[in-house]
Motif scaffolding. Structure first.
Motif, PDB file in Angstrom:
ATOM      1  N   ALA A 278      63.141  77.289  64.034  1.00  0.00           N
ATOM      2  CA  ALA A 278      61.969  76.273  63.902  1.00  0.00           C
ATOM      3  C   ALA A 278      61.291  76.799  62.592  1.00  0.00           C
TER       4      ALA A 278
ATOM      5  N   ASN B 212      57.596  75.256  60.445  1.00  0.00           N
ATOM      6  CA  ASN B 212      56.405  74.495  60.489  1.00  0.00           C
ATOM      7  C   ASN B 212      56.329  73.499  59.517  1.00  0.00           C
ATOM      8  N   LYS B 213      55.435  72.580  59.821  1.00  0.00           N
ATOM      9  CA  LYS B 213      55.117  71.656  58.923  1.00  0.00           C
ATOM     10  C   LYS B 213      54.495  72.235  57.670  1.00  0.00           C
TER      11      LYS B 213
ATOM     12  N   CYS C 130      53.439  76.314  64.765  1.00  0.00           N
ATOM     13  CA  CYS C 130      54.392  75.284  65.079  1.00  0.00           C
ATOM     14  C   CYS C 130      53.994  74.226  66.154  1.00  0.00           C
TER      15      CYS C 130
ATOM     16  N   ASP D  40      56.111  72.498  67.760  1.00  0.00           N
ATOM     17  CA  ASP D  40      57.308  72.150  68.653  1.00  0.00           C
ATOM     18  C   ASP D  40      57.218  73.666  69.504  1.00  0.00           C
TER      19      ASP D  40
ATOM     20  N   ASP E  76      57.757  68.691  71.935  1.00  0.00           N
ATOM     21  CA  ASP E  76      57.350  68.469  70.739  1.00  0.00           C
ATOM     22  C   ASP E  76      55.772  67.744  70.734  1.00  0.00           C
TER      23      ASP E  76
ATOM     24  N   SER F  29      50.715  67.806  64.568  1.00  0.00           N
ATOM     25  CA  SER F  29      50.986  69.012  64.215  1.00  0.00           C
ATOM     26  C   SER F  29      49.765  70.061  64.250  1.00  0.00           C
TER      27      SER F  29
ATOM     28  N   SER G 236      50.528  72.423  68.925  1.00  0.00           N
ATOM     29  CA  SER G 236      51.024  73.616  69.388  1.00  0.00           C
ATOM     30  C   SER G 236      50.643  73.908  71.034  1.00  0.00           C
TER      31      SER G 236
ATOM     32  N   ASP H  78      56.866  69.482  61.797  1.00  0.00           N
ATOM     33  CA  ASP H  78      57.449  70.737  62.502  1.00  0.00           C
ATOM     34  C   ASP H  78      58.821  70.240  62.683  1.00  0.00           C
TER      35      ASP H  78
ATOM     36  N   THR I  68      62.509  71.597  64.564  1.00  0.00           N
ATOM     37  CA  THR I  68      63.245  72.641  65.404  1.00  0.00           C
ATOM     38  C   THR I  68      64.511  72.277  65.881  1.00  0.00           C
TER      39      THR I  68
ATOM     40  N   TYR J 182      61.177  81.655  63.894  1.00  0.00           N
ATOM     41  CA  TYR J 182      60.322  80.795  63.129  1.00  0.00           C
ATOM     42  C   TYR J 182      60.210  81.501  61.712  1.00  0.00           C
ATOM     43  N   ASN J 183      60.516  80.231  60.890  1.00  0.00           N
ATOM     44  CA  ASN J 183      60.230  80.685  59.069  1.00  0.00           C
ATOM     45  C   ASN J 183      60.797  81.647  58.659  1.00  0.00           C
TER      46      ASN J 183
END
Length: 390
Positions: free
Chosen positions: A11, A13-14, A20, A22, A39, A43, A48, A210, A212, A314-315
């Protein structure tokens, strides 16, 4: 079920958000594997919290025997509809795969799940019903080897909207791309990472939502046996090595002393492999009957680092984790992470005389701790792990 459910997600993040919106929950028990993608509306922190509540409530209730009706009713009563936008505060997809190879899929306002069988797109037939005013799509399926399911959040089908693509990527394009890029030897983790990387490129590295990707792949079980360290009782060398060699599946030996013991007991010559030299990783060796022979503590330590990076969902798209390298760490990491579903560790607890040198302050405790940490992470990935100490 003589099949393994390989489930993994990635995933991003925006852009500009620290959290995130999601949330993915993967729950395993003796009867099934439950995968939930939630979801949250919008955001950031609020999304979250909403998605975390939704995924945890659904996953926990189903794990403890609740019906989907009870889980959805709980969600409906816990998370009301947004009065301003008349949208659910959280959408979700649920895939539950049972030991008897049956599967149950529920979809609530998320993009439709994509399914491949032998690399080709397969339609998922759905039945619509309402629970507490919520419109759900249900499917009863039969799964088999090399079935792949991909669950995505809105961020995937919106990738590129107003930028690279006027209307975003759209579901049809996502499904077609999955079919095009899929290869039988790709793990669920690799599929998710690859698809997410494409989305990030379409967003020009500034995701507008976001995003995923969850991949669930049905695999044939793959067994790996790993021998680490010599046994405390030298008289048991022959018994343990013979047991190790006779086990079904791939064989990995970690440690110079351990590999010498295996070489002596089996009567097979061991030769150091200098085809690939890495300045910070000890070379591997060639030993007939063993798929990989590596050094011990240093290689295990770097392998643990590699596993930790692999598990970050994540990221982490900029993290150039390469499992195709020729060095011992890359080879060992790939075997443990991508080429195995069941792993049997043979762990010797004898003190290596070399580690008692004050100029080389490594001890038995470090080795055992490294092995324990690796085992903990492999179990969290859903792998079946058996450990025997000698």
């Amino acid at each position: 079920m003589n099949l393994f459910v390989d489930a993994s997600y990635s995933a991003i993040n925006k852009y500009g958000e620290e959290l995130c919106g999601d949330k993915v929950d993967i729950v395993r028990n003796d009867d099934s594997v439950i995968v939930v993608l939630a979801d949250g509306l919008g955001s950031g922190v609020k999304a979250s919290i909403l998605s975390t509540l939704t995924s945890k409530i659904i996953g926990t209730m189903l794990l403890h025997g609740a019906t989907i009706d009870e889980a959805v009713e709980t969600i409906a009563n816990t998370l009301p509809v947004c009065k301003v936008r008349e949208l659910a505060y959280c959408t979700f997809s649920i895939l539950q795969i049972f030991k008897n190879q049956e599967a149950y899929l529920v979809q609530f306002d998320n993009p439709l799940v994509v399914r491949l069988r032998n690399g080709e797109l397969v339609d998922i037939k759905t039945t619509e019903r309402k629970i507490n005013g919520r419109r759900l799509l249900e499917s009863r399926l039969k799964v088999t080897h090399d079935d792949v399911f991909m669950m995505v959040s809105d961020g995937v089908i919106h990738a590129g909207v107003g930028g690279v693509l006027n209307l975003g990527w759209e579901w049809e394009h996502v499904a077609e791309y999955l079919e095009t890029m899929y290869k039988p030897d790709l793990s669920a983790h690799s599929v998710s990472k690859h698809m997410l990387s494409v989305c990030n490129d379409l967003y020009m590295r500034k995701p507008g939502d976001d995003t995923t990707v969850v991949t669930v792949k049905i695999r044939t079980p793959e067994i790996v046996n790993v021998m680490v360290g010599p046994p405390v009782d030298k008289d048991k060398d022959t018994i343990i090595v013979n047991k190790f060699i006779k086990e079904e599946g791939k064989k990995v030996v970690c440690g110079g002393t351990t590999s010498q013991i295996v070489s002596r007991v089996t009567g097979k010559k061991m030769e150091t492999n200098f085809d690939y030299i890495h300045p910070s990783i000890p070379p591997i060796a060639n030993l007939e009957g063993v798929d990989l022979t590596t050094e011990g503590v240093l290689t295990l330590g770097k392998t643990l680092e590699c596993i930790r990076r692999y598990m970050s969902h994540y990221n982490e798209l900029e993290d150039n984790l390469n499992l195709e390298g020729k060095d011992g760490v890359s080879k060992l990491s790939k075997i443990l992470l991508e080429e195995s579903t069941s792993i049997h560790f043979f762990v010797g607890r004898a003190m290596n005389p070399a580690h008692q040198n004050p100029e080389f302050p490594l001890d038995l405790g470090i080795k055992l701790k490294l092995v324990d940490e690796i085992i903990k992470h492999l179990k969290s990935l859903g792998k079946d792990v058996v450990v025997e100490y000698y």
